[in-house]
Scaffold this motif. Structure first.
Motif, short mmCIF file in Angstrom:
data_model
loop_
_atom_site.label_atom_id
_atom_site.label_comp_id
_atom_site.label_asym_id
_atom_site.label_seq_id
_atom_site.Cartn_x
_atom_site.Cartn_y
_atom_site.Cartn_z
N ASP A 194 -31.94 7.27 135.70
CA ASP A 194 -31.56 7.13 134.29
C ASP A 194 -32.14 5.85 133.70
OD1 ASP A 194 -30.16 9.49 134.15
OD2 ASP A 194 -28.22 8.58 134.63
N ASP A 195 -32.13 4.78 134.49
CA ASP A 195 -32.71 3.52 134.06
C ASP A 195 -34.21 3.69 133.80
OD1 ASP A 195 -33.15 0.88 133.49
OD2 ASP A 195 -32.68 0.12 135.49
N LEU A 196 -34.88 4.37 134.70
CA LEU A 196 -36.31 4.64 134.51
C LEU A 196 -36.54 5.48 133.26
CD1 LEU A 196 -39.25 4.49 135.56
CD2 LEU A 196 -38.78 6.61 136.82
N ARG A 197 -35.71 6.47 133.06
CA ARG A 197 -35.87 7.35 131.90
C ARG A 197 -35.76 6.56 130.59
NH1 ARG A 197 -33.36 13.35 131.60
NH2 ARG A 197 -34.28 14.00 129.61
N ARG A 198 -34.86 5.60 130.55
CA ARG A 198 -34.71 4.78 129.35
C ARG A 198 -35.95 3.93 129.07
NH1 ARG A 198 -29.34 4.39 131.37
NH2 ARG A 198 -29.83 2.48 132.53
N ARG A 199 -36.74 3.68 130.10
CA ARG A 199 -37.94 2.87 129.92
C ARG A 199 -39.17 3.71 129.59
NH1 ARG A 199 -37.62 -2.16 134.22
NH2 ARG A 199 -35.36 -2.17 134.52
N LEU A 200 -39.09 5.00 129.81
CA LEU A 200 -40.28 5.84 129.66
C LEU A 200 -40.18 6.88 128.55
CD1 LEU A 200 -41.21 6.61 133.39
CD2 LEU A 200 -42.07 4.77 131.93
N GLU A 201 -38.99 7.45 128.34
CA GLU A 201 -38.89 8.62 127.47
C GLU A 201 -38.79 8.31 125.97
OE1 GLU A 201 -36.72 12.85 127.93
OE2 GLU A 201 -35.35 11.14 127.76
N PRO A 202 -38.10 7.24 125.54
CA PRO A 202 -37.94 7.02 124.10
C PRO A 202 -39.28 6.84 123.38
CG PRO A 202 -36.35 5.72 125.33
CD PRO A 202 -37.31 6.27 126.33
N THR A 203 -39.27 7.12 122.08
CA THR A 203 -40.49 7.04 121.28
C THR A 203 -41.04 5.62 121.17
OG1 THR A 203 -39.11 6.81 119.28
CG2 THR A 203 -39.82 9.04 119.89
N ASP A 204 -40.19 4.62 121.40
CA ASP A 204 -40.64 3.24 121.27
C ASP A 204 -40.87 2.56 122.63
OD1 ASP A 204 -38.00 3.18 122.03
OD2 ASP A 204 -37.35 1.73 120.52
N ARG A 205 -41.13 3.36 123.65
CA ARG A 205 -41.41 2.82 124.99
C ARG A 205 -42.71 3.41 125.52
NH1 ARG A 205 -38.43 -0.23 123.26
NH2 ARG A 205 -36.46 -1.02 124.09
N ARG A 206 -43.46 2.56 126.24
CA ARG A 206 -44.72 2.98 126.83
C ARG A 206 -44.83 2.35 128.22
NH1 ARG A 206 -44.46 5.32 122.62
NH2 ARG A 206 -46.13 5.77 121.08
N CYS A 207 -45.62 2.97 129.07
CA CYS A 207 -45.95 2.40 130.38
C CYS A 207 -47.36 2.85 130.72
CB CYS A 207 -44.95 2.88 131.44
SG CYS A 207 -45.24 2.21 133.11
N PHE A 208 -48.16 1.91 131.23
CA PHE A 208 -49.54 2.20 131.59
C PHE A 208 -49.84 1.60 132.96
CE2 PHE A 208 -49.30 2.02 127.01
CZ PHE A 208 -50.06 3.10 126.58
N ALA A 209 -50.70 2.28 133.70
CA ALA A 209 -51.05 1.79 135.04
C ALA A 209 -52.54 1.98 135.29
CB ALA A 209 -50.25 2.54 136.11
N PHE A 210 -53.10 1.06 136.08
CA PHE A 210 -54.45 1.22 136.57
C PHE A 210 -54.42 1.96 137.90
CE2 PHE A 210 -56.64 -2.56 134.32
CZ PHE A 210 -57.30 -1.69 133.46
N PHE A 211 -55.35 2.92 138.05
CA PHE A 211 -55.55 3.64 139.30
C PHE A 211 -57.02 3.51 139.71
CE2 PHE A 211 -51.76 5.49 137.57
CZ PHE A 211 -51.00 5.91 138.65
N HIS A 212 -57.27 3.69 140.99
CA HIS A 212 -58.64 3.72 141.51
C HIS A 212 -58.92 5.14 142.00
CE1 HIS A 212 -62.08 2.89 144.15
NE2 HIS A 212 -62.24 1.78 143.46
N PRO A 213 -60.12 5.66 141.75
CA PRO A 213 -60.42 7.05 142.17
C PRO A 213 -60.20 7.31 143.65
CG PRO A 213 -62.11 6.27 140.66
CD PRO A 213 -61.23 5.09 140.97
N SER A 214 -60.35 6.30 144.48
CA SER A 214 -60.14 6.50 145.92
C SER A 214 -58.66 6.43 146.30
CB SER A 214 -60.91 5.44 146.72
OG SER A 214 -62.30 5.62 146.58
#
Length: 419
Positions: A194-214
């Motif tokens: 639920d805590d994670l959902r509050r950080r990701l789902e609302p319209t005023d929240r964003r999260c971005f991550a870097f990934f490597h193809p490998s």
């Protein structure tokens, strides 16, 4: 991206199996296999050897891993006499051949060993874990620190910004990715789904991550963003459960309130600079109303530093803590002129400035313990970050707003050494 990476891995795995159908376990000691790998001329036999080295290393106990690192660091070191001789030759007669001879002598064989291990499909992630073991077990042994520099040299190329992929993380992201976001969050713990959902789902929240193809299913670093009106001074206000979400198009400020590095084996390989600037650029393109980009950052070394220099403080006096925090950020430096605070070094080095300091910005137990509850906004002015970065690199001056400078006041701070 994950599907494509899986397909490519499957192709590589099938190709490998066709080329080495008779591969069996090698009974030689691991260090002997490592020497054989560096001297191997055949691609197929080299792949089989590299795969078994990685497999056997992963099963070793810590003492045996440490012994392996020590053996590799010693046996695959440079030959100083060869380096001197080839450098003298190049100095006397600069040419392609003499330069190549010097370059070959100056590069330790252990770098080629790591490169050859990385030819195995999926090996990059295994090597990141191997370096994590090296950092954990190696301590301050000079020969192992030199080995770590070899890993860092190679990783700096392999994890170059050009190879990284920025992916948004949302509540709709795969569960195994979301589980890792929970596990890797290093600034403000995520206590439940639920805590994670509050950080990701609302319209005023964003999260971005870097990934490597490998490593398509392993985030390297991620940032959590709150879209707000105005600059916030409390992380509790950002993370409160029963708040009303702000329509994204009404926001004028993007707040980077948590940045977490995910891979211990990629320590000192910098991604945060590129991540913040890329996310800021992407958000600017998405939401034309955003005109302010700030962090809401912890001050992790404040209370420890106050104790070291003998300054008195108490969390019951938030105004005093706020002033001490401002002093610390602007004036507490090492003999090399760098700020003591690691988060300050990071953001100032990226071209941000100290924008505001807040009392009771983080009233969690962790926030109280590390900074008496104070937090700081670092401002990223996209038009000036490059100039600010250059100025900080050249002068090491901590640039702050007039309000923060006034808050810092005239307290004399003892000269100390960098931790």
């Amino acid at each position: 991206m994950s599907l494509l990476a899986d397909l490519l891995s499957t192709v590589f795995e099938r190709r490998y199996r066709r080329e080495a159908p008779g591969a069996t376990e090698d009974g030689r000691p691991l260090t002997e296999m490592a020497t054989a790998l560096v001297g191997s001329a055949g691609e197929t036999s080299g792949l089989a050897l590299a795969r078994e080295i990685l497999s056997r290393f992963a099963e070793l106990e810590d003492a045996d891993k440490l012994a392996f690192f020590q053996d590799i660091a010693s046996a695959m070191n440079i030959d100083p006499e060869a380096v001197r001789t080839t450098l003298d030759d190049y100095e006397r007669s600069p040419s392609k051949a003499s330069y190549q001879a010097f370059a070959d002598a100056a590069e330790p064989a252990r770098q080629e060993f790591v490169r050859r291990l990385n030819r195995v499909p999926g090996a990059t992630g295994a090597l990141v874990k191997m370096r994590a073991d090296l950092l954990r077990l190696g301590g301050k042994q000079p020969e192992l620190q030199a080995l770590d520099l070899d890993f860092r040299h190679l990783f700096a190329s392999w994890f170059n910004r050009g190879f990284l992929v920025l992916r948004p993380i949302s509540w709709e992201s795969p569960a195994h990715i979301l589980q890792k976001i929970i596990a890797y969050e290093a600034v403000h713990a995520i206590h439940s789904w639920d805590d994670l959902r509050r950080r990701l789902e609302p319209t005023d929240r964003r999260c971005f991550a870097f990934f490597h193809p490998s490593m398509p299913d392993e985030p390297l670093i991620f940032v959590e963003v709150a879209l707000t009106k105005g600059t916030p001074g409390s992380v509790q206000a950002l993370l409160v459960e029963d708040r009303t979400a702000l329509p994204a198009e009404e926001a004028d400020t993007a707040v980077f309130y948590s940045i977490s590095n995910c891979q211990a084996g990629l320590a000192s390989i910098s991604f945060g600079n590129s991540l913040i600037k890329q996310v800021a650029a992407d958000l600017s393109a998405e939401l034309s109303g955003l005109d302010t980009f700030v962090t809401l950052s912890p001050i992790p070394g404040l209370t420890k530093w106050l104790k070291q220099v003998g300054l008195t403080w108490t969390t019951d006096d938030p105004e005093n803590m706020q002033a001490l925090a401002a002093h610390y950020l602007l004036n507490a430096k090492s003999s090399r002129g760098l700020p003591f605070d690691p988060v300050a070094r990071f953001h100032l080095g990226n071209g941000a400035i100290v924008h505001a300091v807040h009392a009771d910005g983080d009233i969690s137990d962790k926030g109280r313990a590390q900074s008496g509850g104070t937090m700081v906004n670092y401002l990223y002015d996209l038009a000036r970050v490059a100039q600010n970065h250059e100025n900080f690199a050249n002068t090491r001056e901590v640039v702050a707003t007039a309000e923060v400078q006034a808050l810092a006041g005239p307290v004399a701070l003892p000269k100390t050494e960098e931790r």
